[in-house]
Design an enzyme around this catalytic site. Sequence first.
Site, PDB file in Angstrom:
ATOM      1  N   LYS A   1       0.845  -1.211   0.000  1.00 43.41           N
ATOM      2  CA  LYS A   1       0.000   0.000   0.000  1.00 43.41           C
ATOM      3  C   LYS A   1       0.877   1.257   0.000  1.00 43.41           C
ATOM      4  O   LYS A   1       0.663   2.190  -0.759  1.00 43.41           O
ATOM      5  CB  LYS A   1      -0.937  -0.016   1.215  1.00 43.41           C
ATOM      6  CG  LYS A   1      -2.002  -1.109   1.148  1.00 43.41           C
ATOM      7  CD  LYS A   1      -2.938  -1.090   2.335  1.00 43.41           C
ATOM      8  CE  LYS A   1      -2.348  -1.642   3.613  1.00 43.41           C
ATOM      9  NZ  LYS A   1      -1.939  -3.065   3.574  1.00 43.41           N
ATOM     10  N   HIS A   9      -5.878   1.582  13.443  1.00 46.34           N
ATOM     11  CA  HIS A   9      -5.392   1.300  12.086  1.00 46.34           C
ATOM     12  C   HIS A   9      -6.282   0.286  11.375  1.00 46.34           C
ATOM     13  O   HIS A   9      -7.034  -0.453  12.015  1.00 46.34           O
ATOM     14  CB  HIS A   9      -3.963   0.751  12.132  1.00 46.34           C
ATOM     15  CG  HIS A   9      -2.925   1.809  12.360  1.00 46.34           C
ATOM     16  ND1 HIS A   9      -2.599   2.267  13.613  1.00 46.34           N
ATOM     17  CD2 HIS A   9      -2.151   2.497  11.483  1.00 46.34           C
ATOM     18  CE1 HIS A   9      -1.669   3.200  13.503  1.00 46.34           C
ATOM     19  NE2 HIS A   9      -1.374   3.363  12.217  1.00 46.34           N
ATOM     20  N   HIS A  10      -6.059   0.204  10.048  1.00 45.72           N
ATOM     21  CA  HIS A  10      -6.667  -0.831   9.194  1.00 45.72           C
ATOM     22  C   HIS A  10      -6.306  -2.213   9.740  1.00 45.72           C
ATOM     23  O   HIS A  10      -5.282  -2.379  10.422  1.00 45.72           O
ATOM     24  CB  HIS A  10      -6.142  -0.661   7.765  1.00 45.72           C
ATOM     25  CG  HIS A  10      -4.632  -0.741   7.691  1.00 45.72           C
ATOM     26  ND1 HIS A  10      -3.971  -1.916   7.465  1.00 45.72           N
ATOM     27  CD2 HIS A  10      -3.669   0.216   7.861  1.00 45.72           C
ATOM     28  CE1 HIS A  10      -2.661  -1.697   7.467  1.00 45.72           C
ATOM     29  NE2 HIS A  10      -2.449  -0.410   7.714  1.00 45.72           N
ATOM     30  N   LYS A  44      -2.731  -4.468   9.389  1.00 43.57           N
ATOM     31  CA  LYS A  44      -1.461  -4.075  10.030  1.00 43.57           C
ATOM     32  C   LYS A  44      -0.858  -5.238  10.813  1.00 43.57           C
ATOM     33  O   LYS A  44      -1.560  -5.948  11.525  1.00 43.57           O
ATOM     34  CB  LYS A  44      -1.704  -2.864  10.941  1.00 43.57           C
ATOM     35  CG  LYS A  44      -0.424  -2.281  11.500  1.00 43.57           C
ATOM     36  CD  LYS A  44      -0.613  -0.866  11.980  1.00 43.57           C
ATOM     37  CE  LYS A  44       0.654  -0.317  12.640  1.00 43.57           C
ATOM     38  NZ  LYS A  44       1.808  -0.289  11.716  1.00 43.57           N
TER      39      LYS A  44
HETATM   40  N1  LIG Z   1       6.327   5.718   8.468  1.00 46.95           N
HETATM   41  C1  LIG Z   1       5.128   5.945   7.969  1.00 46.95           C
HETATM   42  O1  LIG Z   1       4.692   7.092   7.815  1.00 46.95           O
HETATM   43  C2  LIG Z   1       4.289   4.785   7.580  1.00 46.95           C
HETATM   44  C3  LIG Z   1       4.737   3.532   7.822  1.00 46.95           C
HETATM   45  N2  LIG Z   1       4.018   2.451   7.455  1.00 46.95           N
HETATM   46  C4  LIG Z   1       4.649   1.160   7.666  1.00 46.95           C
HETATM   47  O2  LIG Z   1       5.148   0.711   6.419  1.00 46.95           O
HETATM   48  C5  LIG Z   1       5.115  -0.714   6.386  1.00 46.95           C
HETATM   49  C6  LIG Z   1       4.371  -1.175   5.146  1.00 46.95           C
HETATM   50  O3  LIG Z   1       3.027  -0.823   5.280  1.00 46.95           O
HETATM   51  P1  LIG Z   1       1.959  -1.145   4.131  1.00 46.95           P
HETATM   52  O4  LIG Z   1       2.436  -0.616   2.838  1.00 46.95           O
HETATM   53  O5  LIG Z   1       0.659  -0.730   4.652  1.00 46.95           O
HETATM   54  O6  LIG Z   1       2.042  -2.753   4.124  1.00 46.95           O
HETATM   55  P2  LIG Z   1       1.714  -3.763   2.924  1.00 46.95           P
HETATM   56  O7  LIG Z   1       1.488  -5.094   3.559  1.00 46.95           O
HETATM   57  O8  LIG Z   1       0.662  -3.207   2.035  1.00 46.95           O
HETATM   58  O9  LIG Z   1       3.086  -3.818   2.095  1.00 46.95           O
HETATM   59  C7  LIG Z   1       4.240  -4.479   2.486  1.00 46.95           C
HETATM   60  C8  LIG Z   1       4.967  -4.919   1.243  1.00 46.95           C
HETATM   61  O10 LIG Z   1       6.223  -5.469   1.608  1.00 46.95           O
HETATM   62  C9  LIG Z   1       6.479  -6.563   0.741  1.00 46.95           C
HETATM   63  N3  LIG Z   1       7.479  -7.471   1.277  1.00 46.95           N
HETATM   64  C10 LIG Z   1       7.301  -8.573   2.043  1.00 46.95           C
HETATM   65  N4  LIG Z   1       8.491  -9.138   2.319  1.00 46.95           N
HETATM   66  C11 LIG Z   1       9.414  -8.376   1.708  1.00 46.95           C
HETATM   67  C12 LIG Z   1      10.822  -8.440   1.614  1.00 46.95           C
HETATM   68  N5  LIG Z   1      11.509  -9.441   2.196  1.00 46.95           N
HETATM   69  N6  LIG Z   1      11.468  -7.488   0.925  1.00 46.95           N
HETATM   70  C13 LIG Z   1      10.795  -6.499   0.303  1.00 46.95           C
HETATM   71  N7  LIG Z   1       9.455  -6.385   0.341  1.00 46.95           N
HETATM   72  C14 LIG Z   1       8.779  -7.318   1.040  1.00 46.95           C
HETATM   73  C15 LIG Z   1       5.126  -7.221   0.587  1.00 46.95           C
HETATM   74  O11 LIG Z   1       5.149  -7.985  -0.595  1.00 46.95           O
HETATM   75  P3  LIG Z   1       4.396  -9.394  -0.709  1.00 46.95           P
HETATM   76  O12 LIG Z   1       2.958  -9.064  -0.548  1.00 46.95           O
HETATM   77  O13 LIG Z   1       4.820  -9.839  -2.057  1.00 46.95           O
HETATM   78  O14 LIG Z   1       4.915 -10.260   0.406  1.00 46.95           O
HETATM   79  C16 LIG Z   1       4.202  -6.019   0.473  1.00 46.95           C
HETATM   80  O15 LIG Z   1       4.051  -5.622  -0.873  1.00 46.95           O
HETATM   81  C17 LIG Z   1       4.505  -1.154   7.717  1.00 46.95           C
HETATM   82  O16 LIG Z   1       5.538  -1.450   8.631  1.00 46.95           O
HETATM   83  C18 LIG Z   1       3.753   0.079   8.175  1.00 46.95           C
HETATM   84  O17 LIG Z   1       3.626   0.142   9.561  1.00 46.95           O
HETATM   85  C19 LIG Z   1       2.806   2.577   6.848  1.00 46.95           C
HETATM   86  C20 LIG Z   1       2.284   3.807   6.605  1.00 46.95           C
HETATM   87  C21 LIG Z   1       2.990   5.023   6.948  1.00 46.95           C
HETATM   88  O1  LIG Z   2       0.717   0.414   9.138  1.00 45.62           O
HETATM   89  C1  LIG Z   2       0.301   1.583   8.900  1.00 45.62           C
HETATM   90  O2  LIG Z   2      -0.623   1.809   8.133  1.00 45.62           O
HETATM   91  C2  LIG Z   2       1.009   2.706   9.541  1.00 45.62           C
HETATM   92  N1  LIG Z   2       2.089   2.464  10.186  1.00 45.62           N
HETATM   93  C3  LIG Z   2       2.900   3.424  10.860  1.00 45.62           C
HETATM   94  C4  LIG Z   2       2.910   3.117  12.350  1.00 45.62           C
HETATM   95  O3  LIG Z   2       3.010   1.933  12.726  1.00 45.62           O
HETATM   96  O4  LIG Z   2       2.868   4.045  13.135  1.00 45.62           O
HETATM   97  C5  LIG Z   2       2.532   4.834  10.519  1.00 45.62           C
HETATM   98  C6  LIG Z   2       1.086   5.085  10.314  1.00 45.62           C
HETATM   99  O5  LIG Z   2       0.469   5.048  11.553  1.00 45.62           O
HETATM  100  C7  LIG Z   2       0.490   4.075   9.355  1.00 45.62           C
END
Ligand SMILES: NC(=O)C1=CN([C@@H]2O[C@H](COP(=O)(O)OP(=O)(O)OC[C@H]3O[C@@H](n4cnc5c(N)ncnc54)[C@H](OP(=O)(O)O)[C@@H]3O)[C@@H](O)[C@H]2O)C=CC1
Ligand SMILES: O=C(O)C1=N[C@H](C(=O)O)C[C@H](O)C1
Length: 263
Positions: free
Chosen positions: A12, A153-154, A157
Site C-alpha cells: 500500500k 489502524h486498518h 497491520k
Molecule cells: N512511516 C510511515 O509514515 C508509515 C509507515 N508504514 C509502515 O510501512 C510498512 C508497510 O506498510 P503497508 O504498505 O501498509 O504494508 P503492505 O502489507 O501493504 O506492504 C508491504 C509490502 O512489503 C512486501 N514485502 C514482504 N516481504 C518483503 C521483503 N523481504 N522485501 C521487500 N518487500 C517485502 C510485501 O510484498 P508481498 O505481498 O509480495 O509479500 C508487500 O508488498 C509497515 O511497517 C507500516 O507500519 C505505513 C504507513 C505510513
Molecule cells: O501500518 C500503517 O498503516 C502505519 N504504520 C505506521 C505506524 O506503525 O505508526 C505509521 C502510520 O500510523 C500508518
Amino acid sequence: MINIVVAGFKGKMGLTATKMVIKNEKFTLVGVFDPHSVEKNLNEISEFSNTDVRVFQDKEDLVKEVQADVWIDFTIPAVAFQNTYFALEHGIRPVVGTTGFTESEVKEVQKLAQEKRLGGLIAPNFAIGAVLMMEFAAKASKYFPDVEITEMHHDNKLDAPSGTAIKTAEMIFAERGYHAQGNPEEKETIKGARGADYEGMKIHSVRLPGLVAHQQVQFGSVGEGLLIRHDSFDRSSFMTGVALGCEKVMSLNEIAYGLENLL
Ligand SMILES: NC(=O)C1=CN([C@@H]2O[C@H](COP(=O)(O)OP(=O)(O)OC[C@H]3O[C@@H](n4cnc5c(N)ncnc54)[C@H](OP(=O)(O)O)[C@@H]3O)[C@@H](O)[C@H]2O)C=CC1
Ligand SMILES: O=C(O)C1=N[C@H](C(=O)O)C[C@H](O)C1
C-alpha cells in the site's frame, strides 16, 4: 537528480511512494524491489505501462545493476532492519517508513551510518500532522502527566502497538519520565483490558476495516481533560514527508530517528 529505489513497491505504501518518486522532478526511480514479484520491469504492471524501470527480486542484483542514492523502505517489520543494514553497506542512504525496529536495531544502523558517514532517516510516521501531534503531546505531558494513547489502524497491520504510538510514548517519557497511573490496586478481569504499558502510560491498539491510520493522545487532570488527535485519511498524507526525507538525507552523515529532526 536523486536516484531512488523502492523496496516493497507492491504494498500500500510502496505503491504510493513509487508513484510519488516517478512524479517528482528531483527524483529518478532506478529500480524497485520485492523478492516475491514476478515481473522483470515495472511497465508489465498496467498502471505503470509507460515506466521503464527494472524490478528486482534479489538485493545483490539490484546493487550490481543500478546506482542508487536513496533506498525507500516500506516492507514488513521482519525484514526492514536487514534491508536498512544492506543499503548502508552498499553506500545507499535509507529512508525507512517500515515500523517494528527495536531500540537496539535503531542504534545499530545509526552506528553503521556514522562509520560510513551516510545520511538516513527512520521515521515511524511521515505525516506532518502526526509529527506535530507527537510534539504537542510531549509538551502537554509536562503539565498533564496522566496520559493514555489510542492508535487505530486498518486490520491488515502486522505490528501493535504502531510505530507512531511507540515514538509518541518515547517522546512523552523524555519529557515527563516514569509516572505511575491509575489505581495501584487495579486488577484486569480480562487480560489486556488496560492495554500495553510504557513507563506507566497505557497504549491501546484498535484494528478495524475502513480505518487508515489514526491516533489520539488523551490527557486527564483535576477537573479537565485534553485530547490531541491526528488522522491520516489517505496514504498521500505521508508523501510530503517521504519526499523531504529523500532530499534531506543527501546532506546528512547520520541516521535521524523521527521526521521532526529534519523539519
Ligand atoms: N512511516 C510511515 O509514515 C508509515 C509507515 N508504514 C509502515 O510501512 C510498512 C508497510 O506498510 P503497508 O504498505 O501498509 O504494508 P503492505 O502489507 O501493504 O506492504 C508491504 C509490502 O512489503 C512486501 N514485502 C514482504 N516481504 C518483503 C521483503 N523481504 N522485501 C521487500 N518487500 C517485502 C510485501 O510484498 P508481498 O505481498 O509480495 O509479500 C508487500 O508488498 C509497515 O511497517 C507500516 O507500519 C505505513 C504507513 C505510513
Ligand atoms: O501500518 C500503517 O498503516 C502505519 N504504520 C505506521 C505506524 O506503525 O505508526 C505509521 C502510520 O500510523 C500508518
